[in-house]
Design a protein around this motif. Structure first.
Motif, PDB file in Angstrom:
ATOM      1  N   HIS A 141      15.123 -49.941  10.640  1.00  0.00           N
ATOM      2  CA  HIS A 141      16.588 -50.032  10.655  1.00  0.00           C
ATOM      3  C   HIS A 141      17.226 -48.835   9.951  1.00  0.00           C
ATOM      4  N   ARG A 142      16.564 -48.304   8.967  1.00  0.00           N
ATOM      5  CA  ARG A 142      17.086 -47.122   8.274  1.00  0.00           C
ATOM      6  C   ARG A 142      17.130 -45.928   9.229  1.00  0.00           C
ATOM      7  N   ALA A 152      21.172 -53.099  13.969  1.00  0.00           N
ATOM      8  CA  ALA A 152      21.803 -54.257  13.332  1.00  0.00           C
ATOM      9  C   ALA A 152      23.009 -54.766  14.100  1.00  0.00           C
ATOM     10  N   GLN A 153      23.466 -54.028  15.109  1.00  0.00           N
ATOM     11  CA  GLN A 153      24.689 -54.387  15.830  1.00  0.00           C
ATOM     12  C   GLN A 153      24.433 -55.086  17.159  1.00  0.00           C
ATOM     13  N   GLY A 196      21.942 -56.927   7.058  1.00  0.00           N
ATOM     14  CA  GLY A 196      23.202 -56.765   6.336  1.00  0.00           C
ATOM     15  C   GLY A 196      23.379 -55.359   5.784  1.00  0.00           C
ATOM     16  N   LEU A 197      22.309 -54.779   5.254  1.00  0.00           N
ATOM     17  CA  LEU A 197      22.399 -53.419   4.726  1.00  0.00           C
ATOM     18  C   LEU A 197      22.401 -52.390   5.851  1.00  0.00           C
ATOM     19  N   GLN A 216      25.756 -51.566   7.259  1.00  0.00           N
ATOM     20  CA  GLN A 216      26.533 -50.605   6.476  1.00  0.00           C
ATOM     21  C   GLN A 216      26.148 -49.172   6.819  1.00  0.00           C
ATOM     22  N   ARG A 217      24.887 -48.928   7.111  1.00  0.00           N
ATOM     23  CA  ARG A 217      24.461 -47.592   7.541  1.00  0.00           C
ATOM     24  C   ARG A 217      25.091 -47.235   8.889  1.00  0.00           C
ATOM     25  N   GLU A 218      25.140 -48.218   9.790  1.00  0.00           N
ATOM     26  CA  GLU A 218      25.741 -47.973  11.105  1.00  0.00           C
ATOM     27  C   GLU A 218      27.236 -47.695  10.965  1.00  0.00           C
ATOM     28  N   ARG A 219      27.894 -48.443  10.099  1.00  0.00           N
ATOM     29  CA  ARG A 219      29.331 -48.218   9.911  1.00  0.00           C
ATOM     30  C   ARG A 219      29.599 -46.850   9.288  1.00  0.00           C
ATOM     31  N   GLU A 220      28.727 -46.428   8.380  1.00  0.00           N
ATOM     32  CA  GLU A 220      28.883 -45.098   7.783  1.00  0.00           C
ATOM     33  C   GLU A 220      28.680 -44.016   8.833  1.00  0.00           C
TER      34      GLU A 220
END
Length: 332
Positions: free
Chosen positions: A197-198, A204-205, A252-253, A256-260
């Motif tokens: 996922h990183r 995650a979406q 969940g984390l 946040q990477r995708e949104r960034e």
């Protein structure tokens, strides 16, 4: 009457000029497809086609979670490759671009379509992905891509299963020997999922936790985690719940990477650059006296400040969750 230059060619020519003049240096980010579409008032597909032309010339390259950047000079060809007439179809002889597209159409495969789609999502986020943008990146016609993938939804599932194939869990040769203890085994599985996922935060979406993705490579991960929990003497429903909780911690984390990634692509600002812009607002809020705990903690950090890192949050959360599992497995 002279033909008008297509919009994508005008965009590409402007970017070439900026690169040649040094305005955009090697390693600099090139405006994203969204930025180009907004600046030139064109469709995203047109902006994508312009960047594709620069990639084909070796002037730019895509970097995951960064976007499109100017390529190092050493990697640029002396002259852009141009298809030479080969006695093929008449359109290829009279129109090199059409000939190149025909060859690209013939060289397509499902694997190539999926890999290019993964590259787009990694670099620009899932919102930038479309069948048209994938075809443009491949230099092929949009309908040619549909011969291998029937829809965007199908494409996303194929992308997900492909990148979940990067999980390295025993008995995979690259995973090494399997640990014996339940905690070590759960840590191994969770960290493998976090790495995937990183590298591909758009994962995650693509589906809610309540509608699990039935993908072979993702089930490989679940089999590892559930096999471990099943050996701990837990009730079946508890084992399934814990697997879902550990999975959702990663999701969940990763969101946040995708949104960034999406925020940086749309604004052109890195996380650090955005925080610099918020300095005055932050100072005003902490000085107001309305948030004493927040102000006290920030003051205690001193000049170093608070550096929020998702990798650290992952490790902290994982340790806390496994401590909770230990209470269920081993008792108080």
């Amino acid at each position: 009457m002279a033909q008008l230059t297509p919009p994508y060619a005008r965009i590409a020519a402007d970017l070439r000029r900026r690169i040649a003049g040094g305005e955009l240096a090697p390693g600099d980010r090139v405006p994203s497809t969204r930025q180009l579409a907004r600046e030139w008032n064109v469709a995203l597909a047109t902006a994508t086609k312009a960047l594709t032309a620069l990639r084909q010339d070796g002037l730019v390259q895509a970097r995951p979670r960064v976007g499109t950047v100017v390529a190092p000079r050493s990697r640029r060809p002396a002259q852009p490759d141009r298809p030479a007439p080969s006695g093929g179809p008449a359109t290829a002889v009279g129109d090199p671009a059409a000939g190149a597209q025909q060859r690209a159409d013939r060289e397509l495969s499902q694997e190539r379509v999926v890999r290019v789609a993964v590259g787009i999502a990694d670099a620009e986020g899932l919102a930038a992905l479309s069948m048209r943008s994938v075809a443009a990146r491949l230099g092929a016609a949009t309908m040619a891509a549909y011969r291998y993938v029937h829809s965007k939804d199908e494409l996303i599932l194929l992308m997900a299963d492909t990148v979940f194939g990067e999980l390295r869990l025993p008995p995979h040769p690259a995973a090494g020997p399997a640990p014996e203890g339940w905690r070590d085994r759960l840590e191994l599985g969770a960290r493998a999922l976090w790495r995937v996922h990183r590298a591909h935060p758009w994962l995650a979406q693509i589906g809610p936790l309540t509608r699990p993705l039935l993908l072979p490579n993702l089930l490989t991960y679940s089999e590892w985690m559930l096999g471990t929990l099943d050996g701990c003497g837990l009730a079946p429903a508890t084992a399934l719940d814990l697997n879902a909780l550990l999975y959702s911690h990663v999701l969940g984390l990763a969101i946040q990477r995708e949104r960034e990634t999406a925020a940086e692509s749309s604004t052109g600002l890195t996380e650090d650059a955005w925080m610099v812009q918020q300095a005055a607002t932050l100072a005003s809020l902490t000085a107001s006296g309305a948030y004493p705990a927040f102000a006290r903690l920030l003051d205690a950090l001193g000049d170093d400040g608070y550096d929020l890192r998702l990798d650290g949050l992952f490790e902290t959360g994982l340790a806390a969750m496994l401590d909770g599992v230990a209470r269920l497995v081993e008792g108080p």
